[in-house]
Design a protein around this motif. Structure first.
Motif, PDB file in Angstrom:
ATOM      1  N   TRP A 107      28.190   1.199  48.915  1.00 13.37           N
ATOM      2  CA  TRP A 107      27.434   1.513  47.644  1.00 13.37           C
ATOM      3  C   TRP A 107      26.060   2.100  48.073  1.00 13.37           C
ATOM      4  O   TRP A 107      25.357   1.329  48.743  1.00 13.37           O
ATOM      5  CB  TRP A 107      27.581   0.363  46.702  1.00 13.37           C
ATOM      6  CG  TRP A 107      27.077   0.554  45.448  1.00 13.37           C
ATOM      7  CD1 TRP A 107      26.963   1.664  44.768  1.00 13.37           C
ATOM      8  CD2 TRP A 107      26.722  -0.189  44.233  1.00 13.37           C
ATOM      9  NE1 TRP A 107      26.615   1.725  43.449  1.00 13.37           N
ATOM     10  CE2 TRP A 107      26.176   0.352  43.222  1.00 13.37           C
ATOM     11  CE3 TRP A 107      26.468  -1.652  44.421  1.00 13.37           C
ATOM     12  CZ2 TRP A 107      25.916  -0.284  42.129  1.00 13.37           C
ATOM     13  CZ3 TRP A 107      26.033  -2.645  43.189  1.00 13.37           C
ATOM     14  CH2 TRP A 107      25.524  -1.576  42.295  1.00 13.37           C
ATOM     15  N   MET A 116      36.999  -4.343  50.268  1.00 12.10           N
ATOM     16  CA  MET A 116      37.323  -5.067  48.656  1.00 12.10           C
ATOM     17  C   MET A 116      38.558  -6.019  49.141  1.00 12.10           C
ATOM     18  O   MET A 116      39.421  -5.597  49.841  1.00 12.10           O
ATOM     19  CB  MET A 116      37.626  -3.895  48.020  1.00 12.10           C
ATOM     20  CG  MET A 116      38.026  -4.752  46.584  1.00 12.10           C
ATOM     21  SD  MET A 116      38.163  -3.403  45.036  1.00 12.10           S
ATOM     22  CE  MET A 116      39.771  -2.504  45.858  1.00 12.10           C
ATOM     23  N   ASP A 118      41.514  -7.593  47.157  1.00  9.99           N
ATOM     24  CA  ASP A 118      42.145  -7.813  45.845  1.00  9.99           C
ATOM     25  C   ASP A 118      43.296  -8.708  45.928  1.00  9.99           C
ATOM     26  O   ASP A 118      44.123  -8.714  46.495  1.00  9.99           O
ATOM     27  CB  ASP A 118      42.911  -6.563  45.546  1.00  9.99           C
ATOM     28  CG  ASP A 118      43.263  -6.354  43.888  1.00  9.99           C
ATOM     29  OD1 ASP A 118      43.615  -7.663  43.359  1.00  9.99           O
ATOM     30  OD2 ASP A 118      43.514  -5.250  43.474  1.00  9.99           O
ATOM     31  N   GLN A 452      32.430   3.901  38.122  1.00  6.05           N
ATOM     32  CA  GLN A 452      32.829   2.491  38.723  1.00  6.05           C
ATOM     33  C   GLN A 452      33.313   3.004  40.192  1.00  6.05           C
ATOM     34  O   GLN A 452      34.087   2.116  41.079  1.00  6.05           O
ATOM     35  CB  GLN A 452      33.623   1.831  38.240  1.00  6.05           C
ATOM     36  CG  GLN A 452      35.118   2.220  37.968  1.00  6.05           C
ATOM     37  CD  GLN A 452      35.685   1.126  37.264  1.00  6.05           C
ATOM     38  OE1 GLN A 452      35.487   0.035  36.982  1.00  6.05           O
ATOM     39  NE2 GLN A 452      37.165   1.526  36.854  1.00  6.05           N
ATOM     40  N   GLY A 453      33.506   4.279  40.741  1.00  9.19           N
ATOM     41  CA  GLY A 453      34.130   4.380  42.022  1.00  9.19           C
ATOM     42  C   GLY A 453      33.302   4.301  43.183  1.00  9.19           C
ATOM     43  O   GLY A 453      32.973   5.021  44.060  1.00  9.19           O
ATOM     44  N   GLN A 457      33.026  -1.416  43.029  1.00 10.31           N
ATOM     45  CA  GLN A 457      33.672  -1.327  41.616  1.00 10.31           C
ATOM     46  C   GLN A 457      33.291  -1.737  40.614  1.00 10.31           C
ATOM     47  O   GLN A 457      33.656  -2.432  39.662  1.00 10.31           O
ATOM     48  CB  GLN A 457      34.998  -1.969  41.994  1.00 10.31           C
ATOM     49  CG  GLN A 457      36.049  -1.608  43.137  1.00 10.31           C
ATOM     50  CD  GLN A 457      36.594  -0.021  42.691  1.00 10.31           C
ATOM     51  OE1 GLN A 457      37.489  -0.025  41.772  1.00 10.31           O
ATOM     52  NE2 GLN A 457      36.134   0.819  43.591  1.00 10.31           N
ATOM     53  N   ALA A 497      37.535  -2.543  33.938  1.00 10.78           N
ATOM     54  CA  ALA A 497      36.230  -2.160  34.004  1.00 10.78           C
ATOM     55  C   ALA A 497      35.108  -3.001  33.405  1.00 10.78           C
ATOM     56  O   ALA A 497      34.070  -3.203  33.945  1.00 10.78           O
ATOM     57  CB  ALA A 497      35.940  -0.540  33.495  1.00 10.78           C
ATOM     58  N   ASN A 500      34.816  -5.917  35.199  1.00  9.16           N
ATOM     59  CA  ASN A 500      33.969  -5.999  36.427  1.00  9.16           C
ATOM     60  C   ASN A 500      32.503  -6.046  36.207  1.00  9.16           C
ATOM     61  O   ASN A 500      31.886  -6.660  37.103  1.00  9.16           O
ATOM     62  CB  ASN A 500      34.082  -4.332  36.739  1.00  9.16           C
ATOM     63  CG  ASN A 500      35.536  -4.288  37.669  1.00  9.16           C
ATOM     64  OD1 ASN A 500      36.163  -5.204  38.016  1.00  9.16           O
ATOM     65  ND2 ASN A 500      35.893  -3.022  37.677  1.00  9.16           N
TER      66      ASN A 500
END
Length: 599
Positions: A107, A116, A118, A452-453, A457, A497, A500
């Protein structure tokens, strides 16, 4: 799972559980006598190239430090050291889920390579940690069907701790008890606010209200968006609030505690209107910021300062919204009528004084909340008055202004009106008019989805990482929830989103902090909040959302990083990242209420 809005069930095909203007808060720069001047945000530093060697093992795995609902999306961010697998361990240290990490990514607001994890497949209630070889384990977190219940109450009760004109008794405030302070029954009219009926030095009474931030002053403009958001939380999730007790002095009465808390501030706001002309004073303040002392030790003379267009319109919007909501509460019906009259009077003053910006007097050095573009305030107030009165003159004004949807904030309030229209205006608007409101909100929500890409995220851009960055994220989350409720397509991306942003504030961010005092394994301990600094309690007052990372560093403290998403300091010195304000707490209250209601 469903969200309740205006007593309607809106079923979502998802599961959440079972400007160039720096957006300063009050700018209460410690014990200094002046607020920092707005400056353009600096350009972000160059991103650090992705690391290829071992990660600094002092870096934690970043995860929401409170936890998740059983069926919700669950994501952690892992510092990259080349490892490709992760494990989730239960409280006995037994692995209950193994998985593969994502490809490494960076980022540009952080500059470090991360991966990440998940683990959304894990749905069993319990307490867990995440482990990756060569990286410090995550802070513990829970999976539970009511994971945010206590957190919501803690964040909402922070308003009680910031009440003016009252003592905080031990039975309600615990360790943070304190004597009565700032009765505000002998407030003077400042020269900038003088009129024929109320000349300079005129004495008026303006008690109650919330201390705005880390200082002890009260500001109408920031009260506007704060009170609106709490009223919206009650209106949209009223069932959730019927039985919640915050342990405040009013908890035994017949009203929900959130309404009692709103009334404490709304009652003060009404005293800020001049009954002679309908105008509204911009703020109630001392001439200088008080030192780092307890409220009862801050005894300088207080003044009401200048009437402004923004103050009048914020007042009109919130008074109209409250009047509409209170009209259905029998014990508040008389107050509802009074609020309608007050809102119309403030609107009339603004119509006659459409361009009166707040200009800081030469002898006043407290927060400004100054603004020069009032289209968004006119738009918001027009919507609230239209929804209250159904008078189409207000709708015509809203339509003529045609303001865009943007992230809600104290100087950008136009979107608040759109959200009110989405929830309450369908039967009052033409099909085309309602579709236009939907298109604006959904268009902005889709923009947030596109943002948010990144490796974390989260839809936080450089323009969000300014003073009060956490509230920017949380207010974007509120927009996303409205998009989820009003889309004709798949609502799940909007809800994920939105969640997030809550995960980000509660620990899934580059600083490793949960940004809310008293919540999580690593919350702020030294917020810029005079009560927390000056009392004899080691822990700060719980439930306050810190402003969050931003690279402006206007306080000249010593920061650990200049990267925008890491430029945060948990120190009293850092009023630019570690102050608290009422408008930063409000969207967190809203989001936690929405998520608990949906579960």
């Amino acid at each position: 799972m469903s969200f309740t809005v205006n007593a309607r069930k809106i079923t979502l095909s998802l599961l959440i559980g079972s400007s160039s203007l720096m957006l300063f808060a009050c700018g209460s720069s410690g014990s200094d006598s002046s607020a920092p001047a707005p400056v353009a945000p600096p350009a972000p530093p160059p991103a650090t190239p992705p690391s290829s060697g071992a990660s600094d093992t002092n870096e934690l795995i970043k995860v929401n430090q409170l936890g998740f609902y059983p069926a919700s999306q669950k994501i952690a961010i892992v510092p990259d050291n080349g490892a490709t697998e992760f494990s989730v361990l239960n409280s006995d240290g037994v692995s209950v889920l193994d998985g593969e990490l994502s490809q490494a990514n960076t980022w540009d607001m952080d500059g470090r390579s991360v991966r990440m994890a998940d683990f959304s497949a894990l749905s069993t209630s319990g307490t867990y940690t995440i482990e990756v070889d060569g990286v410090s384990a995550s802070n513990p977190f829970s999976i539970s069907s009511d994971v945010y219940s206590d957190a919501h109450d803690t964040v909402l009760k922070a308003y009680y701790f910031n009440r003016a004109s009252t003592a905080l008794d031990a039975q309600y405030a615990g360790d943070w008890q304190r004597p009565t302070a700032h009765p505000d029954t002998q407030v003077l009219v400042h020269a900038s606010a003088a009129s024929e009926q109320r000349p300079e030095g005129f004495v008026l009474s303006s008690p109650k209200g919330w201390y705005d931030a880390g200082d002890y002053n009260k500001y109408i403009v920031n009260s506007g968006i704060s009170t609106y958001t709490l009223l919206a939380a009650y209106e949209n999730y009223s069932d959730f609030y019927q039985t919640r007790s915050l342990n405040i002095p009013e908890s035994d009465n017949a009203l929900p505690d959130i309404i009692d808390e709103i009334l404490w501030n709304l009652t003060w706001m009404q005293t800020m209107q001049d009954p002679n002309d309908g105008g509204v004073y911009h703020k109630l303040t001392t001439l200088n910021f008080e030192g780092a002392v307890m409220p009862h030790e801050a005894t300088a003379q207080r003044y009401v300062v200048q009437k402004s267009t923004s103050a009048a319109l914020n007042f009109a919007a919130v008074s109209a919204q409250a009047s509409r909501i209170f009209s259905s509460i029998d014990s508040l019906s008389a107050l509802s009528s009074e609020l309608q009259s007050a809102a119309l009077s403030a609107w009339q003053w603004a119509q006659q004084n459409p361009d009166v910006p707040y200009i800081q007097p030469s002898d006043v050095f407290t927060g400004r909340y100054d603004d020069t573009n009032f289209n968004d305030e006119f738009s918001w107030a027009a919507v609230e008055l239209f929804l209250l009165t159904e008078d189409t003159q207000f709708l015509d004004q809203y339509l003529s202004l045609n303001v865009p949807a943007t992230t809600p904030s104290w100087p950008q309030v136009g979107t608040l009106g759109m959200l009110s229209l989405l929830n309450n205006g369908k039967e009052l608007l033409s099909e085309a008019q309602y579709a236009n409101v939907q298109d604006k909100v959904l268009g902005f929500a889709n923009q947030i989805l596109a943002e948010q890409g990144n490796a974390y995220q989260v839809g936080m851009t450089r323009s969000d990482l300014i003073w009060g960055s956490n509230s920017n994220g949380l207010n974007k989350a509120i927009v996303l929830l409205h998009a989820a409720q009003h889309t004709s397509g798949d609502a799940k991306p909007y809800v994920d989103a939105a969640v997030n942003f809550v995960d980000y504030v509660l620990g899934r961010n580059p600083t490793d902090y949960s940004y809310v005092t008293g919540l999580g394994s690593k919350p702020p301990l030294d917020i810029h909040h005079r009560q927390s600094y000056a009392d004899n309690v080691a822990a700060p007052v719980p439930g306050f959302v810190a402003g969050g990372a931003q690279p402006g560093q206007q306080d000249n403290c010593s920061y650990p990083s200049s990267q925008p998403a890491r430029s945060y300091l948990d120190d009293w010195c850092s009023y630019s990242t570690n102050e608290i304000t009422i408008n930063w707490n409000a969207p967190m209250v809203y989001m936690l209420a929405a998520m608990e209601s949906a579960n």
